[in-house]
Write a protein that holds these residues in place. Sequence first.
Motif, PDB file in Angstrom:
ATOM      1  N   GLY A  31      -2.196   2.795   3.010  1.00 26.47           N
ATOM      2  CA  GLY A  31      -1.827   2.017   4.187  1.00 26.47           C
ATOM      3  C   GLY A  31      -2.999   1.788   5.126  1.00 26.47           C
ATOM      4  N   LEU A  32      -3.950   2.719   5.149  1.00 26.60           N
ATOM      5  CA  LEU A  32      -5.112   2.566   6.020  1.00 26.60           C
ATOM      6  C   LEU A  32      -6.045   1.482   5.507  1.00 26.60           C
ATOM      7  N   SER A  33      -6.172   1.369   4.193  1.00 23.49           N
ATOM      8  CA  SER A  33      -6.960   0.282   3.620  1.00 23.49           C
ATOM      9  C   SER A  33      -6.293  -1.063   3.897  1.00 23.49           C
ATOM     10  N   LEU A  34      -4.964  -1.094   3.816  1.00 18.67           N
ATOM     11  CA  LEU A  34      -4.239  -2.321   4.155  1.00 18.67           C
ATOM     12  C   LEU A  34      -4.558  -2.749   5.581  1.00 18.67           C
ATOM     13  N   CYS A  66      -8.917 -10.093   7.458  1.00 22.83           N
ATOM     14  CA  CYS A  66      -8.474 -11.371   6.881  1.00 22.83           C
ATOM     15  C   CYS A  66      -6.993 -11.625   7.144  1.00 22.83           C
ATOM     16  N   PRO A  67      -6.569 -11.687   8.395  1.00 22.62           N
ATOM     17  CA  PRO A  67      -5.135 -11.846   8.666  1.00 22.62           C
ATOM     18  C   PRO A  67      -4.564 -13.161   8.137  1.00 22.62           C
ATOM     19  N   ASP A  68      -5.390 -14.196   8.026  1.00 25.90           N
ATOM     20  CA  ASP A  68      -4.909 -15.495   7.569  1.00 25.90           C
ATOM     21  C   ASP A  68      -4.696 -15.559   6.061  1.00 25.90           C
ATOM     22  N   ARG A  69      -5.118 -14.511   5.328  1.00 24.01           N
ATOM     23  CA  ARG A  69      -4.944 -14.481   3.872  1.00 24.01           C
ATOM     24  C   ARG A  69      -3.751 -13.628   3.461  1.00 24.01           C
ATOM     25  N   VAL A  70      -3.033 -13.089   4.443  1.00 26.47           N
ATOM     26  CA  VAL A  70      -1.953 -12.141   4.164  1.00 26.47           C
ATOM     27  C   VAL A  70      -0.619 -12.712   4.638  1.00 26.47           C
ATOM     28  N   ALA A  71       0.351 -12.776   3.714  1.00 25.59           N
ATOM     29  CA  ALA A  71       1.678 -13.295   4.072  1.00 25.59           C
ATOM     30  C   ALA A  71       2.527 -12.209   4.718  1.00 25.59           C
ATOM     31  N   VAL A  72       2.540 -11.054   4.118  1.00 23.19           N
ATOM     32  CA  VAL A  72       3.302  -9.910   4.632  1.00 23.19           C
ATOM     33  C   VAL A  72       2.711  -8.653   4.007  1.00 23.19           C
ATOM     34  N   VAL A  73       2.804  -7.546   4.718  1.00 23.94           N
ATOM     35  CA  VAL A  73       2.273  -6.275   4.233  1.00 23.94           C
ATOM     36  C   VAL A  73       3.414  -5.270   4.137  1.00 23.94           C
ATOM     37  N   VAL A  74       3.447  -4.541   3.027  1.00 24.37           N
ATOM     38  CA  VAL A  74       4.498  -3.552   2.808  1.00 24.37           C
ATOM     39  C   VAL A  74       3.861  -2.176   2.708  1.00 24.37           C
ATOM     40  N   PHE A  75       4.216  -1.301   3.644  1.00 25.89           N
ATOM     41  CA  PHE A  75       3.726   0.072   3.668  1.00 25.89           C
ATOM     42  C   PHE A  75       4.769   0.941   2.964  1.00 25.89           C
ATOM     43  N   GLY A 121       0.818  -1.204   0.000  1.00 20.11           N
ATOM     44  CA  GLY A 121       0.000   0.000   0.000  1.00 20.11           C
ATOM     45  C   GLY A 121       0.849   1.249   0.000  1.00 20.11           C
ATOM     46  N   HIS A 122       0.422   2.237  -0.754  1.00 19.38           N
ATOM     47  CA  HIS A 122       1.152   3.496  -0.836  1.00 19.38           C
ATOM     48  C   HIS A 122       0.366   4.607  -0.163  1.00 19.38           C
TER      49      HIS A 122
END
Length: 269
Positions: free
Chosen positions: A89-92, A99-108, A84-85
């Motif tokens: 980042g707020l939408s992320l 859905c935390p179980d569908r996300v491997a890693v998040v990049v802000f 997310g840019h």
Amino acid sequence: METESGKKQHHFVLVHGVCHGAWCWYKVATLLSSAGHRVTALDMAACGASPGRAEEVPSFEEYSRPLLAAVAGLAPEEKAVLVGHSFGGLSLALAMEQCPDRVAVVVFVSALMPAAGKPMAFVFEQLSQEEQPADRYMDCKFETSVAGDPQHPVETFRFGPQYLKQRLYQLSPPEDLTLAMAMVRPSQRFRDDTTMNGNVLTAERYGAVRRVCVVARDDASVPAGFRGRMASLNPGTEVRGLQGADHMPMFSKPRELSELLMEIADKYI
């Protein structure tokens, strides 16, 4: 799955910032796809090529619905890399909580990163306490609409050409600045939204997702060090820097950003 080079194939879901759209990822999306990865670049509601007007979007959750639907709709065994840019980042954060179980890693990427246990609007409160230039918003345009409920007017915001040139795209190629001037649309910032002001982010869900904060070293849109301080409110956040990048590293440093995203994905998956 693996790419043709034998490396792991990842699914990158890209989310733009305020007033922008999926179009701003065209360079990064091309580089990631060319490396064999799956890429989904999304338009949030009333952004980019999405139909409708900004003032018609009833809530921040509905604004973020394209991302929430994309993440919820992943195959049961699939985990995506969310990128997310800026405002994205707020939408992320909302997707991480739901859905935390569908996300491997998040990049802000030059992005707002809220803290677990605090309203998402807390980041705006912190930013307002930073020393700001007298011409903070320069030629940005604010408008108020009563098209929906006259009792609750809606404020929209659009970047001005000089703000884009001096605060966001100052190190980006001139053709990308020209593209932005043609493509940016008004957007809400949802400062009074229920979701934005409620304690919807929990340590057990949002706080448990692995995350990386990418700081553009020459970002002129916020005071130096602000994003790092926000990252410090989220224990375990890895902070990476991009030298020579303005607020729009997908334009000013697209190859370096793409390589960093692939490196992060390989590290955490």
